[in-house]
Write a protein that holds these residues in place. Structure first.
Motif, PDB file in Angstrom:
ATOM      1  N   UNK A  85       0.827  -1.209   0.000  1.00  0.00           N
ATOM      2  CA  UNK A  85       0.000   0.000   0.000  1.00  0.00           C
ATOM      3  C   UNK A  85       0.860   1.257   0.000  1.00  0.00           C
ATOM      4  N   UNK A  86       0.527   2.189  -0.871  1.00  0.00           N
ATOM      5  CA  UNK A  86       1.323   3.392  -1.056  1.00  0.00           C
ATOM      6  C   UNK A  86       1.014   4.491  -0.041  1.00  0.00           C
ATOM      7  N   UNK A  87       0.051   4.272   0.816  1.00  0.00           N
ATOM      8  CA  UNK A  87      -0.401   5.350   1.706  1.00  0.00           C
ATOM      9  C   UNK A  87       0.730   6.018   2.487  1.00  0.00           C
ATOM     10  N   UNK A  88       1.632   5.273   3.159  1.00  0.00           N
ATOM     11  CA  UNK A  88       2.680   5.973   3.921  1.00  0.00           C
ATOM     12  C   UNK A  88       3.602   6.805   3.031  1.00  0.00           C
ATOM     13  N   UNK A  89       3.918   6.308   1.856  1.00  0.00           N
ATOM     14  CA  UNK A  89       4.777   7.058   0.943  1.00  0.00           C
ATOM     15  C   UNK A  89       4.065   8.311   0.443  1.00  0.00           C
ATOM     16  N   UNK A  90       2.790   8.175   0.085  1.00  0.00           N
ATOM     17  CA  UNK A  90       2.045   9.324  -0.435  1.00  0.00           C
ATOM     18  C   UNK A  90       1.775  10.356   0.658  1.00  0.00           C
ATOM     19  N   UNK A  91       1.513   9.885   1.864  1.00  0.00           N
ATOM     20  CA  UNK A  91       1.281  10.830   2.963  1.00  0.00           C
ATOM     21  C   UNK A  91       2.526  11.661   3.220  1.00  0.00           C
ATOM     22  N   UNK A  92       3.685  11.020   3.166  1.00  0.00           N
ATOM     23  CA  UNK A  92       4.918  11.781   3.367  1.00  0.00           C
ATOM     24  C   UNK A  92       5.150  12.740   2.206  1.00  0.00           C
ATOM     25  N   UNK A  93       4.967  12.248   0.984  1.00  0.00           N
ATOM     26  CA  UNK A  93       5.260  13.062  -0.203  1.00  0.00           C
ATOM     27  C   UNK A  93       4.353  14.279  -0.297  1.00  0.00           C
ATOM     28  N   UNK A  94       3.062  14.078  -0.111  1.00  0.00           N
ATOM     29  CA  UNK A  94       2.120  15.189  -0.269  1.00  0.00           C
ATOM     30  C   UNK A  94       2.054  16.060   0.981  1.00  0.00           C
ATOM     31  N   UNK A  95       2.499  15.508   2.119  1.00  0.00           N
ATOM     32  CA  UNK A  95       2.475  16.288   3.354  1.00  0.00           C
ATOM     33  C   UNK A  95       3.689  17.167   3.550  1.00  0.00           C
ATOM     34  N   UNK A  96       4.736  16.931   2.775  1.00  0.00           N
ATOM     35  CA  UNK A  96       5.952  17.731   2.916  1.00  0.00           C
ATOM     36  C   UNK A  96       5.754  19.120   2.332  1.00  0.00           C
ATOM     37  N   UNK A  97       6.347  20.115   2.996  1.00  0.00           N
ATOM     38  CA  UNK A  97       6.269  21.482   2.474  1.00  0.00           C
ATOM     39  C   UNK A  97       7.436  21.797   1.537  1.00  0.00           C
ATOM     40  N   UNK A  98       8.279  20.813   1.259  1.00  0.00           N
ATOM     41  CA  UNK A  98       9.428  21.025   0.380  1.00  0.00           C
ATOM     42  C   UNK A  98       8.989  20.939  -1.086  1.00  0.00           C
ATOM     43  N   UNK A  99       9.764  21.567  -1.961  1.00  0.00           N
ATOM     44  CA  UNK A  99       9.426  21.562  -3.380  1.00  0.00           C
ATOM     45  C   UNK A  99       9.741  20.237  -4.043  1.00  0.00           C
ATOM     46  N   UNK A 100      10.717  19.510  -3.502  1.00  0.00           N
ATOM     47  CA  UNK A 100      11.116  18.225  -4.061  1.00  0.00           C
ATOM     48  C   UNK A 100      11.222  17.199  -2.945  1.00  0.00           C
ATOM     49  N   UNK A 101      10.585  16.050  -3.149  1.00  0.00           N
ATOM     50  CA  UNK A 101      10.777  14.893  -2.269  1.00  0.00           C
ATOM     51  C   UNK A 101      11.366  13.800  -3.148  1.00  0.00           C
ATOM     52  N   UNK A 102      12.491  13.235  -2.724  1.00  0.00           N
ATOM     53  CA  UNK A 102      13.252  12.341  -3.584  1.00  0.00           C
ATOM     54  C   UNK A 102      13.930  11.274  -2.732  1.00  0.00           C
ATOM     55  N   UNK A 103      14.449  10.245  -3.380  1.00  0.00           N
ATOM     56  CA  UNK A 103      15.101   9.124  -2.687  1.00  0.00           C
ATOM     57  C   UNK A 103      16.576   9.445  -2.459  1.00  0.00           C
ATOM     58  N   UNK A 104      17.036   9.164  -1.269  1.00  0.00           N
ATOM     59  CA  UNK A 104      18.464   9.256  -0.963  1.00  0.00           C
ATOM     60  C   UNK A 104      19.145   8.051  -1.617  1.00  0.00           C
ATOM     61  N   UNK A 105      20.152   8.300  -2.451  1.00  0.00           N
ATOM     62  CA  UNK A 105      20.753   7.200  -3.199  1.00  0.00           C
ATOM     63  C   UNK A 105      21.357   6.158  -2.260  1.00  0.00           C
ATOM     64  N   UNK A 106      21.324   4.892  -2.708  1.00  0.00           N
ATOM     65  CA  UNK A 106      21.755   3.776  -1.859  1.00  0.00           C
ATOM     66  C   UNK A 106      23.264   3.570  -1.886  1.00  0.00           C
TER      67      UNK A 106
END
Length: 263
Positions: A101-122
């Motif tokens: 389920x994408x809910x936790x990822x989407x909640x973080x992404x849409x809830x952030x006030x930053x202009x870009x939400x992105x993955x920290x490279x591994x």
């Protein structure tokens, strides 16, 4: 609840499987995205896709072509609000599996006030652009910088290191949020982790929302029984692992959308 724009890019031949990859992305979203969404496929050629997927032409993004740069450099067009007429949107690479389920990822992404939400490279300091929530208007400087000819030292000539460098050059790091560790993981890293710590590898996959297939193998390779045996299982056996801690069979089932055969 408003409809969430979700964007993918299908460029070039894409292993001859571009239509299939887009269609499976749409099906995975249908299973795991619990809010209304519209999938937009930006592509440089005609494709046969589900009717619900809206196709948009990006063949004209030629200003993003630069000698020596990878095809993925065209991702920088996502930061041009003239191309992406959305206040904000979620971008997803085609080479990933949505496994829960994408809910936790989407909640973080849409809830952030930053202009870009992105993955920290591994693997190294920087960003991995496989999953991004983008507000293109305030981030237009990324696109403009590339088109103006800005260049930075890059080990890999593509969008990711350029994006990281141009944000750093402008001191704009405070406008960037990173997805929580573990929401988006690397399949390749999980396989390698499994050879030294099987329990950790299994937990990585179980706790992930998205598993990214970068480099080799891609999904159609990793889920092919012949390729999986010769390129993955034999290495597991060489490390004394008779059962792979990475549940490739489950990931294959998610990608296929059905029972699937054991990989």
């Amino acid at each position: 609840m408003s409809t969430l724009p979700i964007v993918c890019l299908a460029l070039g031949d894409f292993y001859g499987l571009g239509d299939q990859y887009v269609s499976r992305m749409y099906e995975m979203l249908g299973r795991h995205c619990d809010r209304p969404f519209q999938l937009y496929c930006y592509t440089d050629r005609a494709r046969r896709l589900p009717a619900a997927v809206e196709t948009r032409d990006c063949a004209g993004w030629s200003e993003l072509d630069r000698p020596g740069m990878r095809t993925t450099t065209r991702k920088l067009g996502l930061f041009n609000p003239a191309y992406l007429p959305f206040e904000e949107f979620l971008y997803l690479d085609l080479t990933l599996v949505i496994r829960s389920a994408m809910r936790p990822l989407l909640e973080f992404a849409t809830g952030s006030d930053k202009d870009l939400v992105i993955v920290d490279d591994w693997h190294h300091e920087g960003y991995n652009s496989s999953v991004m929530r983008i507000r293109p208007q305030p981030l237009r400087f990324v696109y403009d910088a590339f088109v103006a000819g800005e260049r930075y030292p890059q080990k890999v000539l593509g969008d990711q290191e350029f994006l990281h460098a141009v944000i750093a050059r402008r001191g704009a790091q405070a406008r960037v949020d990173l997805f929580p560790a573990g929401q988006v993981i690397s399949y390749k890293q999980a396989v390698r982790t499994g050879r030294r710590d099987p329990g950790l590898a299994r937990r990585m996959v179980d706790e992930a929302v998205i598993v990214k297939f970068h480099g080799e193998p891609r999904m159609h390779e990793a889920f092919d029984p012949f390729h999986h045996f010769w390129r993955i299982r034999l290495r597991d056996w060489a490390h004394g692992r008779w059962r792979s801690p990475v549940p490739t069979r489950e990931l294959k089932r998610e990608w296929l959308g059905g029972p699937g055969r054991q990989a």
